[in-house]
Design an enzyme around this catalytic site. Sequence first.
Site, PDB file in Angstrom:
ATOM      1  N   ALA A 198       0.884  -1.203  -0.105  1.00  0.00           N
ATOM      2  CA  ALA A 198      -0.064  -0.013   0.040  1.00  0.00           C
ATOM      3  C   ALA A 198       0.904   1.356  -0.030  1.00  0.00           C
ATOM      4  O   ALA A 198       1.233   1.787   1.112  1.00  0.00           O
ATOM      5  CB  ALA A 198      -0.856   0.024   1.196  1.00  0.00           C
ATOM      6  N   ALA A 199       1.355   1.426  -1.093  1.00  0.00           N
ATOM      7  CA  ALA A 199       2.564   2.234  -1.275  1.00  0.00           C
ATOM      8  C   ALA A 199       2.734   3.756  -1.292  1.00  0.00           C
ATOM      9  O   ALA A 199       3.587   4.551  -0.853  1.00  0.00           O
ATOM     10  CB  ALA A 199       3.486   1.831  -2.584  1.00  0.00           C
ATOM     11  N   ALA A 200       1.567   4.442  -1.869  1.00  0.00           N
ATOM     12  CA  ALA A 200       1.571   5.795  -2.205  1.00  0.00           C
ATOM     13  C   ALA A 200       1.364   6.868  -0.918  1.00  0.00           C
ATOM     14  O   ALA A 200       0.718   6.295   0.202  1.00  0.00           O
ATOM     15  CB  ALA A 200       0.303   6.036  -3.162  1.00  0.00           C
ATOM     16  N   PRO A 201       2.078   7.935  -0.720  1.00  0.00           N
ATOM     17  CA  PRO A 201       2.796   8.673  -1.787  1.00  0.00           C
ATOM     18  C   PRO A 201       3.839   8.148  -1.802  1.00  0.00           C
ATOM     19  O   PRO A 201       4.900   8.540  -2.784  1.00  0.00           O
ATOM     20  CB  PRO A 201       2.598   9.869  -1.369  1.00  0.00           C
ATOM     21  CG  PRO A 201       2.612   9.848   0.112  1.00  0.00           C
ATOM     22  CD  PRO A 201       1.796   8.762   0.368  1.00  0.00           C
ATOM     23  N   GLY A 202       4.571   7.103  -1.037  1.00  0.00           N
ATOM     24  CA  GLY A 202       5.810   6.717  -1.224  1.00  0.00           C
ATOM     25  C   GLY A 202       6.968   6.925  -0.565  1.00  0.00           C
ATOM     26  O   GLY A 202       8.137   6.413  -0.719  1.00  0.00           O
ATOM     27  N   ARG A 222      -3.157   8.763  -6.555  1.00  0.00           N
ATOM     28  CA  ARG A 222      -2.071   8.326  -5.633  1.00  0.00           C
ATOM     29  C   ARG A 222      -0.993   7.620  -6.531  1.00  0.00           C
ATOM     30  O   ARG A 222       0.323   7.506  -6.300  1.00  0.00           O
ATOM     31  CB  ARG A 222      -2.537   7.802  -4.538  1.00  0.00           C
ATOM     32  CG  ARG A 222      -3.473   8.581  -3.415  1.00  0.00           C
ATOM     33  CD  ARG A 222      -4.156   7.942  -2.348  1.00  0.00           C
ATOM     34  NE  ARG A 222      -3.079   7.601  -1.444  1.00  0.00           N
ATOM     35  CZ  ARG A 222      -2.703   8.363  -0.355  1.00  0.00           C
ATOM     36  NH1 ARG A 222      -3.190   9.510  -0.436  1.00  0.00           N
ATOM     37  NH2 ARG A 222      -1.873   8.099   0.368  1.00  0.00           N
ATOM     38  N   ASP A 271       1.464  -1.110   4.924  1.00  0.00           N
ATOM     39  CA  ASP A 271       1.264   0.127   5.416  1.00  0.00           C
ATOM     40  C   ASP A 271      -0.076   0.444   5.315  1.00  0.00           C
ATOM     41  O   ASP A 271      -0.380   1.079   4.346  1.00  0.00           O
ATOM     42  CB  ASP A 271       2.505   1.220   5.123  1.00  0.00           C
ATOM     43  CG  ASP A 271       2.117   2.644   5.976  1.00  0.00           C
ATOM     44  OD1 ASP A 271       1.768   2.642   7.060  1.00  0.00           O
ATOM     45  OD2 ASP A 271       2.123   3.672   5.298  1.00  0.00           O
ATOM     46  N   CYS A 294      -1.899   4.083  11.046  1.00  0.00           N
ATOM     47  CA  CYS A 294      -1.924   5.414  11.725  1.00  0.00           C
ATOM     48  C   CYS A 294      -3.240   5.489  12.349  1.00  0.00           C
ATOM     49  O   CYS A 294      -3.773   6.636  12.395  1.00  0.00           O
ATOM     50  CB  CYS A 294      -1.471   6.590  11.060  1.00  0.00           C
ATOM     51  SG  CYS A 294      -2.573   7.087   9.545  1.00  0.00           S
TER      52      CYS A 294
END
Length: 317
Positions: free
Chosen positions: A118-122, A147, A187, A241
């Site tokens: 779940a990579a963006a924004p990286g 994104r 993430d 988060c």
Amino acid sequence: MTLASLPAAFADRLTRILPADQLPGVLASFAAVKDVAFRINTLKADPDRVLTALRAAGLDPRPVSWSPLAWVLPAADKRALTETPAFYAGEIYIQNLASQLAPWVLDPQPGEMVLDLAAAPGGKTCQMAAMMANQGQISAVEPVRDRYFRLKNNLEQQGVSIARTYQKDGRAVGALVPERFDRVLLDAPCSSEARFDLNDASSMAHWSPAKVREVAHKQKRLLLSAIHALKPGGVLVYSTCSFAPEENECILHATLRSLGDAVQLEAVSLPVAHQPGLTEWDGKALNPAVAHSVRVLPDALIDGFFLARLVKRQSTR
Ligand code: SAM
């Protein structure tokens, strides 16, 4: 600062999630104007040269004890930081310290095959590529179109050459590439409770207990997919988060129940204030191993965060 300033249901839940003596500090953090943390990007620059240039621009970054590449400035300096040549050149990346902890706990090594599901924004993809010295491969997955393109831009700007990007739903990835990766970072998309900011009502506008339940359903499926994509012997970090146990400990509990001995939670030791994962929520006992997970406690510098490290003991094919 009082609990009344937050969504009522969230405030009530927080009193059940956190020890009473930690509550005042966490509440104060929702109103704090946070210092700005950034990471020096060793793919593009020598840290000493970057620091010299920032100091010449009138900035005076403070070091962070647990990472020689992490530095902190007062919030008032954020604009000046984003106007430096180092920022434009991708030699630094603004990234909260909590976010920097997830790759730190995963510890990817040069030459490995890594999945960022779940990579963006990286920010974490770039950090992992720097930890790997651009050796090996990172597959970075992001389904949301705008994104996804932001992710691609950031990877390019930060000098990441080992990432392959995929605009895909992470829930499908485990079945597509089973047991391919040495390390996986999930993430996860979450209710973003730790991003609540009492100076910005929009940060809380979309939160509801129903939203927490909805996102938890997706997280459970993403974590199973992530584990299927992991090689036996591989390591996975799950992070959010959010403070919500439904998005954190309960996801781990359900995963351990469905996969049994195939996965094991490892103890996480962190260099910042944190609490062990809860082993009971809403009157339900959770797997005692969930206590190995950690909830980072927010303050005027660091955001709230949840982290767990899992090892895959056996094949899940
Ligand atoms: N790791 C990122 C970083 O450090 O920059 C932040 C990731 S953010 C917490 C979660 C991401 O998951 C969002 O970009 C969201 O669009 C994405 N997402 C939402 N649904 C997803 C799905 N089904 N599969 C994979 N990613 C998803």
